[in-house]
Design an enzyme around this catalytic site. Sequence first.
Site: not given
Length: 201
Positions: A114, A129, A174, A179, A194, A197
Amino acid sequence: MDGMEAERQALREARERVPREGFLGMLRTEFGAIHPRLRLLNLLCFFLPPLSLCRLRAALYRAFGFRVGESTVLLGPMEIVGPSRPWERLTIGARAMINSHVYMDLGDRIVVEDHAVIAHHVVLITTSHQVHQWWHRAGPNESAPIRICEGAWIGAAAVILPGVTVGRGAVVAAGAVVTRDVPDHTLVAGIPARPIRQLPT
């Protein structure tokens, strides 16, 4: 036999061990991802201009078997791929917003909770893969689900990789490539993404 010739011989032997899929296996591979239901849905949505008729687009996705919550808006076309019955692996919550040209690989489940917002040209990839032999590094497929938690915002052209959970109220900047999991109420950016804040709650 010199080292280079031994390497070539090992490559030939490895290729011979790869099972042949046969004609029917080849047909399954070539046509297995063609979904007439999705083709018809895409055709109908083609006539809806981007940023317009957003609730009608959401209603069409619901009518074609996708779980889309109430008051959710789809601002443009989505590119959806995946093996058999991909509509069973996508859940979009209530009052969410998905912008145009979002790519969703539904090899595994994608859950958008939501109030989550996904900007344009975001890529959600559930399939990758295994790293394989040197002569064919892209090995067997593996997949893992993606979850975009309540209130999260995924910025334009970000990429979310398999197995990632973006926490509640988190923001992905953006162009970021995510990962690993993003903690709640955290802004992440970069390649790989990374933490930048903590965000107010």
